[in-house]
Design a protein around this motif. Sequence first.
Motif, mmCIF file in Angstrom:
data_model
loop_
_atom_site.group_PDB
_atom_site.id
_atom_site.type_symbol
_atom_site.label_atom_id
_atom_site.label_comp_id
_atom_site.label_asym_id
_atom_site.label_seq_id
_atom_site.Cartn_x
_atom_site.Cartn_y
_atom_site.Cartn_z
ATOM 1 N N SER A 114 0.823 -1.215 0.000
ATOM 2 C CA SER A 114 0.000 0.000 0.000
ATOM 3 C C SER A 114 0.855 1.261 0.000
ATOM 4 C CB SER A 114 -0.911 0.013 1.224
ATOM 5 O OG SER A 114 -1.756 -1.112 1.242
ATOM 6 N N GLY A 115 0.473 2.207 -0.865
ATOM 7 C CA GLY A 115 1.164 3.493 -0.919
ATOM 8 C C GLY A 115 2.521 3.465 -1.569
ATOM 9 N N CYS A 116 2.858 2.373 -2.248
ATOM 10 C CA CYS A 116 4.222 2.220 -2.780
ATOM 11 C C CYS A 116 4.590 3.303 -3.789
ATOM 12 C CB CYS A 116 4.420 0.837 -3.377
ATOM 13 S SG CYS A 116 3.269 0.386 -4.693
ATOM 14 N N ASP A 117 3.607 3.871 -4.489
ATOM 15 C CA ASP A 117 3.911 4.912 -5.472
ATOM 16 C C ASP A 117 4.399 6.197 -4.823
ATOM 17 O OD1 ASP A 117 3.245 3.694 -8.044
ATOM 18 O OD2 ASP A 117 1.223 3.566 -7.245
ATOM 19 N N HIS A 118 4.170 6.342 -3.529
ATOM 20 C CA HIS A 118 4.585 7.547 -2.809
ATOM 21 C C HIS A 118 5.879 7.327 -2.027
ATOM 22 C CE1 HIS A 118 0.757 9.310 -3.831
ATOM 23 N NE2 HIS A 118 0.103 8.342 -3.221
ATOM 24 N N CYS A 119 6.543 6.199 -2.268
ATOM 25 C CA CYS A 119 7.704 5.820 -1.456
ATOM 26 C C CYS A 119 8.923 5.532 -2.332
ATOM 27 C CB CYS A 119 7.383 4.585 -0.623
ATOM 28 S SG CYS A 119 5.971 4.834 0.499
ATOM 29 N N SER A 120 10.104 5.696 -1.741
ATOM 30 C CA SER A 120 11.346 5.446 -2.475
ATOM 31 C C SER A 120 12.144 4.283 -1.897
ATOM 32 C CB SER A 120 12.213 6.708 -2.504
ATOM 33 O OG SER A 120 12.403 7.223 -1.205
ATOM 34 N N TRP A 121 11.597 3.617 -0.878
ATOM 35 C CA TRP A 121 12.158 2.383 -0.326
ATOM 36 C C TRP A 121 10.995 1.449 -0.016
ATOM 37 C CZ3 TRP A 121 17.427 1.411 1.191
ATOM 38 C CH2 TRP A 121 18.297 2.478 1.012
ATOM 39 N N VAL A 122 11.323 0.152 0.155
ATOM 40 C CA VAL A 122 10.298 -0.811 0.541
ATOM 41 C C VAL A 122 10.888 -1.791 1.545
ATOM 42 C CG1 VAL A 122 10.754 -2.468 -1.339
ATOM 43 C CG2 VAL A 122 8.469 -2.346 -0.320
ATOM 44 N N LEU A 123 10.069 -2.234 2.480
ATOM 45 C CA LEU A 123 10.435 -3.252 3.461
ATOM 46 C C LEU A 123 9.751 -4.551 3.060
ATOM 47 C CD1 LEU A 123 9.810 -0.974 6.549
ATOM 48 C CD2 LEU A 123 12.055 -1.835 5.854
ATOM 49 N N LEU A 124 10.557 -5.592 2.820
ATOM 50 C CA LEU A 124 10.029 -6.843 2.277
ATOM 51 C C LEU A 124 10.386 -8.026 3.167
ATOM 52 C CD1 LEU A 124 11.055 -6.258 -1.452
ATOM 53 C CD2 LEU A 124 8.768 -5.957 -0.458
ATOM 54 N N GLY A 125 9.429 -8.923 3.348
ATOM 55 C CA GLY A 125 9.681 -10.132 4.117
ATOM 56 C C GLY A 125 10.249 -11.226 3.239
ATOM 57 N N GLY A 126 11.196 -11.967 3.770
ATOM 58 C CA GLY A 126 11.770 -13.053 2.986
ATOM 59 C C GLY A 126 12.394 -14.125 3.863
ATOM 60 N N LEU A 127 12.327 -15.349 3.403
ATOM 61 C CA LEU A 127 12.986 -16.462 4.077
ATOM 62 C C LEU A 127 14.419 -16.549 3.598
ATOM 63 C CD1 LEU A 127 10.165 -19.169 3.855
ATOM 64 C CD2 LEU A 127 10.714 -17.675 5.789
ATOM 65 N N VAL A 128 15.328 -16.806 4.526
ATOM 66 C CA VAL A 128 16.749 -16.902 4.209
ATOM 67 C C VAL A 128 17.143 -18.369 4.136
ATOM 68 C CG1 VAL A 128 19.089 -16.318 4.933
ATOM 69 C CG2 VAL A 128 17.205 -14.710 5.366
ATOM 70 N N PHE A 129 17.793 -18.739 3.043
ATOM 71 C CA PHE A 129 18.234 -20.115 2.818
ATOM 72 C C PHE A 129 19.759 -20.181 2.843
ATOM 73 C CE2 PHE A 129 14.046 -19.809 1.085
ATOM 74 C CZ PHE A 129 13.474 -21.067 1.218
ATOM 75 N N ASN A 130 20.277 -21.259 3.424
ATOM 76 C CA ASN A 130 21.729 -21.468 3.383
ATOM 77 C C ASN A 130 22.115 -22.252 2.133
ATOM 78 O OD1 ASN A 130 20.992 -24.119 3.921
ATOM 79 N ND2 ASN A 130 21.721 -24.093 6.041
ATOM 80 N N GLU A 131 23.385 -22.600 2.017
ATOM 81 C CA GLU A 131 23.877 -23.301 0.816
ATOM 82 C C GLU A 131 23.229 -24.674 0.652
ATOM 83 O OE1 GLU A 131 28.081 -23.437 1.084
ATOM 84 O OE2 GLU A 131 28.355 -21.294 0.663
ATOM 85 N N GLU A 132 22.791 -25.267 1.766
ATOM 86 C CA GLU A 132 22.159 -26.590 1.694
ATOM 87 C C GLU A 132 20.672 -26.495 1.351
ATOM 88 O OE1 GLU A 132 24.201 -25.725 4.406
ATOM 89 O OE2 GLU A 132 25.829 -26.643 3.241
ATOM 90 N N GLY A 133 20.166 -25.278 1.210
ATOM 91 C CA GLY A 133 18.760 -25.094 0.871
ATOM 92 C C GLY A 133 17.821 -25.126 2.050
ATOM 93 N N ASN A 134 18.363 -24.993 3.254
ATOM 94 C CA ASN A 134 17.542 -25.002 4.457
ATOM 95 C C ASN A 134 17.217 -23.576 4.901
ATOM 96 O OD1 ASN A 134 17.688 -27.869 4.691
ATOM 97 N ND2 ASN A 134 19.743 -27.659 5.572
ATOM 98 N N VAL A 135 16.003 -23.371 5.405
ATOM 99 C CA VAL A 135 15.613 -22.061 5.919
ATOM 100 C C VAL A 135 16.306 -21.818 7.250
ATOM 101 C CG1 VAL A 135 13.713 -20.633 6.736
ATOM 102 C CG2 VAL A 135 13.383 -22.129 4.752
ATOM 103 N N ILE A 136 17.006 -20.691 7.358
ATOM 104 C CA ILE A 136 17.733 -20.386 8.589
ATOM 105 C C ILE A 136 17.252 -19.098 9.260
ATOM 106 C CG2 ILE A 136 19.813 -21.648 7.920
ATOM 107 C CD1 ILE A 136 21.035 -18.964 7.078
ATOM 108 N N ASP A 137 16.419 -18.336 8.596
ATOM 109 C CA ASP A 137 15.921 -17.107 9.218
ATOM 110 C C ASP A 137 14.748 -16.556 8.413
ATOM 111 O OD1 ASP A 137 15.743 -15.031 11.016
ATOM 112 O OD2 ASP A 137 17.763 -14.252 10.667
ATOM 113 N N PHE A 138 14.008 -15.666 9.056
ATOM 114 C CA PHE A 138 12.933 -14.895 8.422
ATOM 115 C C PHE A 138 13.289 -13.446 8.677
ATOM 116 C CE2 PHE A 138 8.120 -13.704 9.028
ATOM 117 C CZ PHE A 138 8.201 -12.850 7.940
ATOM 118 N N LYS A 139 13.564 -12.710 7.618
ATOM 119 C CA LYS A 139 14.064 -11.353 7.758
ATOM 120 C C LYS A 139 13.192 -10.336 7.033
ATOM 121 C CE LYS A 139 19.069 -11.902 8.489
ATOM 122 N NZ LYS A 139 19.385 -10.752 9.343
#
Length: 388
Positions: A136-161
């Motif tokens: 919401s409101g992204c057209d009025h903004c110059s940055w965005v905060l996005l949720g994402g799962l972090v995967f290591n080299e083995e393909g396992n989820v190690i964090d939610f950032k």
Amino acid sequence: MTQAVLDGVRDLLPTFRERADEAERLRVVPEASIKELQDTGFFRLLQPKRFDGFEADPVTFYTAVRDIASACGSTGWVSSVVGVHPWQVALFADEAQQAVWGEDTNTRLSSSYAPTGKATVTDGGYTLSGKWSFSSGCDHCSWVLLGGLVFNEEGNVIDFKTFMVPREKYTIVDVWHMVGLSGTGSNDIVVEDQFIPEAFTLSMGETGQCKGPGQEQNTSDLYKLPFHSIFTGTITTPIIGMAMGAYKEHVEMQQARSRAAYLGEKASKDPFAMVRIARASSEIDAAWALLTNNIREEMAHVERGEKIPLGLRLKVRRDQVIGSERALEAIDTLFEASGGRALAQGTYLQRAWRDAHAGRVHAANDPERALQMYGAHEFGHKVDPGMY
């Protein structure tokens, strides 16, 4: 100074109401409205003082949002979700804060927190890709905060950032064609294989513990509150504001309305109409009182240097989701009792009915999950505080 912000916001309410149709037609809040809110200092309410912010009490912020939404639901929604982001930016490492506000303290951010993105660990940070909806409101903004799962080299989820991404690293896809909150411009965000430095990320596990590296610079008690208490309140508050606006218009309409079926008697003399507005106003007042009192109670713990009890954090969520339900029930009651004129384009009531039902489907308003967690804790079962 924050009272001047509230006064400035209230002076804008007639204008926001006049622009409500324009917001729906444009599918975004008009740029003029954003500029006027900026000029009042609204977007600085939760911003750190070292970046020209006010570090205001959250209830002051919620009050401003409530009032804006009582004039235009879409403008209230965007002001709420964009206006709360300075609070989270204050928790990021100083390098990220400086990147956002170092040159322009008016910089704004949008968000989409659902972890629909994928990040892989790379040297010094992460490579992020994905598609996020409802920013919401992204057209009025110059940055965005996005949720994402972090995967290591083995393909396992190690964090939610949460990843803080500048405008040049993402694309906005215009997909927002909705019957409710149609003026919020809640479009999709796409990121393709972009490097995000470690300093521009924040672990949700850490946030769940009311911690963040930015607390080293921003020492105010404001930044020690739970993420999910602050952010879910930003979803319920606009809906409460919509209910207040709907109540005001309903009362005015009933006072002017004659009912032919009752020999031309004023609708306001109907005793059942009186009962309806009594019930609706009580639901609205209860939603607002519980939301604000709970946040004040959390603040009191922080100010005393105490850890916020998990039971209170769960109570905040309990009353937040039920608060959305109360406000929605009040709007439904008022809308159903307003007669055919409430259906006319341009009336606040029909727009509030559509906007509030759209806001209800936000993930933060999922009642069963929040209520189940509260009940589990009351029965003595283990509850993960990270998400509450």
